[in-house]
Write an enzyme that holds these catalytic residues in place. Structure first.
Site, PDB file in Angstrom:
ATOM      1  N   GLU A 182      -3.136  57.646 -38.257  1.00  0.00           N
ATOM      2  CA  GLU A 182      -4.172  58.129 -39.470  1.00  0.00           C
ATOM      3  C   GLU A 182      -5.056  56.964 -39.601  1.00  0.00           C
ATOM      4  O   GLU A 182      -5.334  56.489 -40.510  1.00  0.00           O
ATOM      5  CB  GLU A 182      -3.789  58.743 -40.584  1.00  0.00           C
ATOM      6  N   GLU A 205       2.966  65.200 -37.097  1.00  0.00           N
ATOM      7  CA  GLU A 205       3.510  65.353 -38.626  1.00  0.00           C
ATOM      8  C   GLU A 205       2.793  66.853 -38.990  1.00  0.00           C
ATOM      9  O   GLU A 205       1.878  67.095 -38.654  1.00  0.00           O
ATOM     10  CB  GLU A 205       2.564  64.396 -39.507  1.00  0.00           C
TER      11      GLU A 205
HETATM   12  O1  IFM Z   1       3.229  60.487 -46.025  1.00  0.00           O
HETATM   13  C1  IFM Z   1       2.168  60.829 -45.383  1.00  0.00           C
HETATM   14  C2  IFM Z   1       2.334  59.669 -44.137  1.00  0.00           C
HETATM   15  O2  IFM Z   1       2.693  58.684 -44.364  1.00  0.00           O
HETATM   16  C3  IFM Z   1       1.036  59.955 -43.446  1.00  0.00           C
HETATM   17  N1  IFM Z   1       0.735  61.464 -43.194  1.00  0.00           N
HETATM   18  C4  IFM Z   1       0.532  62.143 -44.495  1.00  0.00           C
HETATM   19  C5  IFM Z   1       1.903  62.110 -45.136  1.00  0.00           C
HETATM   20  C6  IFM Z   1       1.900  63.062 -46.137  1.00  0.00           C
HETATM   21  O3  IFM Z   1       0.895  62.710 -46.909  1.00  0.00           O
END
Ligand code: IFM
Length: 450
Positions: free
Chosen positions: A165, A354
């Site tokens: 990200e 994710e």
């Molecule tokens: O916890 C975070 C993660 O570190 C990166 N992506 C989003 C998740 C939730 O906010």
């Protein structure tokens, strides 16, 4: 669901180093920008920090048994850069390498594939002291770190991810100032984004040379941007928001350019780019990882300041289901997003790296009944399957997160885990959503799918 019947489809759970490891100053680890940021007054909602977290540094064997018991194919985690590299001259910390070697061996023993991220936001503070992502040399330092990690650990890693990200590192860290290093400057955010992408490209090359047998890619957080109203102005605003937040990264990585409209709009804040940078950034990827949580609804607005964009992201309406983060629950957005990307780009294979939600989970009589999360997972897996049925090539899905952990500026109050963590006792309890996923994955094994 076809997804559950495909032996090639990878199911996994994900974490990141700073969010779970603790032991921030043990065995030669130096400080990261998050150690520093957590000390800033008011930066973290519950004044938490990474010193203890889930004590994974000490409890990793127990955690790995838990991962194996879930029946997942893979575990996605990150290496803490400041555990591996100790100073500006690039000195390597053998104890740090040993720790991650142990983890990788532990996964191999349990038959779980390792999906390793090099950068999940914990930049060594010594690099921040030299300007961090605003300094082009940080990209060179990242290449060195990638080369060390791949040559020392590469024999045990199936899949490498350069950055997790980069939007968050650039925008939350350098424009909104709510993540480390806590800078509030539009130009800085664009420059940091460019150097992050450059670092990705440089590291990709080092990974390919030193770990040629593995898959190499990057992970972006993406959302579909919908117009909150039907007016042409709002539609144009939604389009601009998507260009700025999604396509800035996608076009750079997949087409070697930045979106012209955004480039023109932020003419005062353009990043410095050297000849050849865009070629380095846009090398072929083996996969693109997508982190999906929610959709965004956008309204046109007159920018209040020169560095603000011509749109506003609307808060979810009161009748819309939201998570404990206040994020709209929008499974159809995942289908839309994947289909849009499929139409607009020549994509490498995709992974959902994710997906998950925060909820106000309570441990009661030894159980955590998180039915909202269970439904969230089911709905998003169905949405993913719909996209795949329409032709989008997705090869895997990772739930965020294996366990409750340090949710950055929100501290420990927001729980994203399939496993509940009691932070006083460090006891882990599999939540109902985790039990559901476990059951599905074990059935899949019993049917001989994998
Ligand atoms: O916890 C975070 C993660 O570190 C990166 N992506 C989003 C998740 C939730 O906010």
């Amino acid at each position: 669901m076809r997804l559950w019947q495909d032996p090639q489809f990878v199911f996994g759970v994900a974490t990141s180093a700073f969010q779970i490891e603790g032991a921030v100053d043990i065995d030669g680890k130096v400080e990261s920008i998050w150690d520093t940021f957590c000390r800033r007054d008011g930066a973290i909602a519950d004044a938490g920090d990474g010193r203890v977290a889930c004590e994974h540094y000490r409890r990793w064997e127990q955690d790995f048994d838990l991962i194996a018991s879930l029946g997942v194919d893979a575990y996605r985690f990150s290496i803490a850069w400041p555990r591996i590299i100790s100073d500006v001259d690039g000195r390597v910390n053998q104890q740090g390498l040993m720790f991650y070697r142990q983890l990788l061996e532990g996964l191999a023993e349990r038959g779980v594939k390792a999906y390793v991220t090099l950068y999940h936001w914990d930049l060594p503070q010594f690099l921040q002291d030299q300007g961090g992502w605003l300094n082009r040399d940080t990209a060179l330092a990242f290449r060195h770190y990638a080369q060390v990690a791949a040559s020392e650990l590469g024999d045990l890693v199936q899949s490498w991810c350069t950055l997790n990200e980069p939007w968050c590192s650039a925008v939350l860290g350098h424009w909104f100032g709510v993540h480390a290093p806590g800078i509030q400057d539009r130009a800085a955010a664009l420059q940091a984004a460019h150097h992050l992408l450059l670092a990705h490209g440089m590291a990709l090359d080092a990974l390919r040379k030193n770990a040629p047998q593995a898959q190499h890619g990057i992970v972006l957080n993406l959302s579909p941007y919908y117009s909150a109203a039907e007016t042409p102005g709002d539609q144009a605003a939604a389009e601009f928001a998507a260009l700025e937040n999604n396509h800035w990264y996608l076009q750079a990585l997949l087409q070697g350019r930045y979106p012209q409209k955004v480039w023109d709009y932020y003419d005062r804040f353009r990043p410095a780019i050297c000849p050849g940078d865009m070629e380095i950034i846009s090398q072929p990827l083996d996969y693109l990882g997508i982190n999906y949580y929610s959709c965004q609804r956008v309204l046109a607005c007159e920018p209040t300041d020169v560095d603000w964009p011509p749109y506003k992201v609307q808060e979810p309406a009161s009748n819309v289901p939201v998570t404990a983060m206040g994020w709209e629950i929008c499974p159809s957005g995942l289908t839309d997003l994947l289909q849009q990307l499929h139409r607009e780009y020549r994509l490498p294979p995709l992974l959902i790296t994710e997906n998950g939600m925060a909820s106000d989970d309570q441990l009661f009589d030894g159980a955590v009944v998180d039915d909202q999360r269970l439904t969230y997972l089911q709905q998003h897996l169905s949405a993913l399957e719909r996209a795949m049925e329409s032709g989008v090539n997705v090869r895997g899905y990772f739930a965020w997160s294996l366990m409750d952990n340090f949710e950055w500026a929100e501290g420990y109050r927001k729980r994203f885990g399939l496993v509940y963590v009691d932070y006083d006792s460090q006891e882990r309890t599999l939540k109902r959503s985790g039990q559901w996923l476990q059951q599905r994955l074990l059935e899949r094994k019993q049917r001989g799918v994998v």
